[in-house]
Design a protein around this motif. Structure first.
Motif, PDB file in Angstrom:
ATOM      1  N   ASP A 100       3.250  -0.678 -10.208  1.00  0.00           N
ATOM      2  CA  ASP A 100       3.149  -1.181  -8.844  1.00  0.00           C
ATOM      3  C   ASP A 100       4.185  -0.587  -7.902  1.00  0.00           C
ATOM      4  O   ASP A 100       4.274  -0.978  -6.751  1.00  0.00           O
ATOM      5  CB  ASP A 100       3.241  -2.703  -8.839  1.00  0.00           C
ATOM      6  CG  ASP A 100       4.538  -3.218  -9.447  1.00  0.00           C
ATOM      7  OD1 ASP A 100       5.204  -2.468 -10.176  1.00  0.00           O
ATOM      8  OD2 ASP A 100       4.873  -4.385  -9.203  1.00  0.00           O
ATOM      9  N   VAL A 101       4.968   0.367  -8.382  1.00  0.00           N
ATOM     10  CA  VAL A 101       5.987   0.982  -7.547  1.00  0.00           C
ATOM     11  C   VAL A 101       5.473   2.335  -7.072  1.00  0.00           C
ATOM     12  O   VAL A 101       5.173   3.212  -7.876  1.00  0.00           O
ATOM     13  CB  VAL A 101       7.317   1.140  -8.312  1.00  0.00           C
ATOM     14  CG1 VAL A 101       8.341   1.852  -7.459  1.00  0.00           C
ATOM     15  CG2 VAL A 101       7.840  -0.216  -8.746  1.00  0.00           C
ATOM     16  N   ARG A 149       6.579   1.182 -14.247  1.00  0.00           N
ATOM     17  CA  ARG A 149       5.973   0.118 -13.444  1.00  0.00           C
ATOM     18  C   ARG A 149       4.835   0.674 -12.606  1.00  0.00           C
ATOM     19  O   ARG A 149       5.035   1.569 -11.792  1.00  0.00           O
ATOM     20  CB  ARG A 149       7.006  -0.520 -12.528  1.00  0.00           C
ATOM     21  CG  ARG A 149       7.870  -1.525 -13.230  1.00  0.00           C
ATOM     22  CD  ARG A 149       8.781  -2.253 -12.301  1.00  0.00           C
ATOM     23  NE  ARG A 149       8.034  -2.904 -11.215  1.00  0.00           N
ATOM     24  CZ  ARG A 149       8.629  -3.402 -10.151  1.00  0.00           C
ATOM     25  NH1 ARG A 149       9.921  -3.333 -10.001  1.00  0.00           N
ATOM     26  NH2 ARG A 149       7.924  -3.973  -9.200  1.00  0.00           N
TER      27      ARG A 149
END
Length: 93
Positions: A16-17, A14
């Motif tokens: 966006d982490v 991911r």
């Protein structure tokens, strides 16, 4: 089982982490870089980068993916920095 592993890989990838702010700073320091040096690569001001690093702001999508990629690379290269515990805040006295 391969479906489960693919799902886990998707979670790991991911973009966006981001790690906690204190880890972001430790990773950058482990790489021997100043905030202004990293900011220049991303095409942002040192103040904007400082806000990313301290968790006060989040980069927009393209830069977010690149920043997460950079942090993940540093975490692999400097695992001791990635595991740094948070520094306790000083009590006002």
């Amino acid at each position: 089982m391969s479906d489960l592993l693919e799902a886990v890989d998707a979670l790991l990838a991911r973009p966006d982490v981001l790690p906690p702010p204190h880890v972001r700073a430790e990773l950058r320091k482990a790489a021997g870089l100043r905030q202004d040096q990293v900011a220049e690569v991303f095409g942002v001001t040192r103040v904007a980068f400082h806000r990313w690093e301290t968790g006060q702001a989040k980069p927009h999508r393209r830069r977010l993916e690149a920043y997460a990629h950079l942090l993940n690379g540093w975490a692999r290269k400097y695992p001791e920095a990635a595991a740094a515990p948070p520094v306790p805040e000083q009590e006002a006295g």
